[in-house]
Design a protein around this motif. Structure first.
Motif: not given
Length: 381
Positions: A209-210, A213, A163, A205-206, A188-189, A191-192
């Motif tokens: 988020g990637r 990003l 990360e 979800l991870e 990212v925030e 989107t999540v």
């Protein structure tokens, strides 16, 4: 110093016939064993509760609770205790049943001393082996738990390193475009938050988020003359700019843990109505992460200040995104976006700004800029 020999094994003899108990206990004491006696099954079980009992020799038939009951009680409460059953000539079938239920042996009454000693030795040897196996198993399980904890920590450290590496890479790209990493983190925030509203969690979800990003990672391959041009792009320059999803996909797709984010990177400029690029995907053909990102990125682009214009209000941005649901954006994603609400979306941005200021204060560096930075998607998106 010479090691002391182990104490004699304790044997509990259970029989309602006192003469049988006395004869067996006398014979076994002469052989060096420590013997206790009980006249009934319940009394034997009570004695075992008070003191460790490696071996029980029990009559099969006794008034009240019989040997079978005692065997099952020991299997339940004292599974490490070995049990030898004594039976008459007519009870061999029941004795065999006891073997199936966990007894280590059975002997006909009255037992011969040689047969009894051999049976005791076999039972105690089997018990020693079983206890050693359990001890080894517990040791192995403990070692596995320790190694698992170490492995989890190592994987956590690797994940943090990954990360941090991704953040450094994105920060470098943002700096190249004269932006700050808040740009990418904010997207990212958003989107999540939308993905969570849709019920997405865990690894999925991870990965989304990637993908958010790294969405513009392909701009590394776009020439500075195009990427940093202050004015509008020419048609030829647009051709170059629109290569960045393919470039980003090619860059990160070979990395195993970025295979799903790579798909999002490739699709982040697609539209619900099929008018996006680079593959003109439509509707459900577009990865859900890319569909979510499209809404989040547009919100950030509209509400962020740029050198040539002020960002619009969240109310205006929400209204415009809602209007484009079903054409530019997935209507389900827009519904989840609206469920967060204008206040919730503003709070995400405010919380990020607060974290940024706290980070700058902890590093004892002067705050840079206004804390409101460039959007993820602009006229060069």
């Amino acid at each position: 110093m010479e090691a002391l020999p182990p104490p004699p094994a304790r044997i509990l003899i259970v029989d309602d016939d006192e003469s049988v108990r006395d004869v067996i206990s006398v014979l076994l004491r002469e052989e060096g064993y420590h013997c206790d006696t009980a006249s009934d099954a319940q009394g034997a079980l009570d004695m075992a509760e008070r003191e460790d009992t490696p071996l029980v020799i029990s009559d099969m038939k006794m008034p009240g609770k019989d040997g079978l009951w005692l065997l099952e009680a020991f299997r339940d409460k004292h599974p490490d205790t070995s049990v030898i059953m004594l039976t008459g000539y007519g009870d061999t079938e029941s004795a065999v049943d006891c073997l199936r239920r966990g007894a280590v042996d059975y002997l006909l009454k009255p037992p011969k001393l040689t047969d009894l000693i051999r049976s005791i030795e076999r039972a105690l040897a089997k018990r020693r082996i079983e206890l050693a196996r359990k001890k080894y198993q517990k040791k192995l399980e403990r070692k596995v738990r320790d190694r698992t904890t170490e492995l989890r920590q190592a994987l956590k450290d690797i994940s943090v390193t990954y990360e941090n590496t991704l953040m450094a890479l994105v920060s470098a790209l943002d700096a190249r475009e004269h932006e700050t990493s808040d740009h990418s983190i904010r997207v990212v925030e958003y989107t999540v938050a939308i993905a969570t509203q849709l019920g997405i969690s865990g690894t999925a979800l991870e990965e989304i988020g990637r993908g958010a990003l790294l969405h513009d990672i392909g701009k590394i391959g776009v020439p500075d003359a195009v990427l940093l041009k202050p004015g509008k792009l020419t048609p030829d320059e647009w051709v170059e700019m629109r290569k960045h999803p393919d470039i980003g996909f090619t860059m990160i797709q070979p990395i195993p843990f970025l295979s799903v984010p790579a798909t999002i990177v490739l699709s982040h400029q697609e539209r619900w109505d099929g008018q996006g690029y680079p593959r003109n995907l439509q509707g459900q053909e577009i990865h859900i992460g890319a569909r979510i990102f499209a809404v989040a990125d547009t919100l950030d682009a509209m509400t962020s200040d740029r050198p040539y214009r002020r960002g619009t209000t969240f109310a205006n941005a929400v209204a415009e995104i809602t209007r484009c649901g079903g054409s530019q954006f997935d209507p389900e994603v827009v519904r989840a976006f609206n469920a967060i609400g204008e206040t919730g979306l503003m709070r995400i941005k405010e919380d990020m700004l607060a974290r940024r200021r706290a980070r700058e204060a902890s590093q004892q560096t002067p705050p840079g800029g206004s804390g409101v930075v460039a959007p993820a998607v602009d006229e060069k998106g």
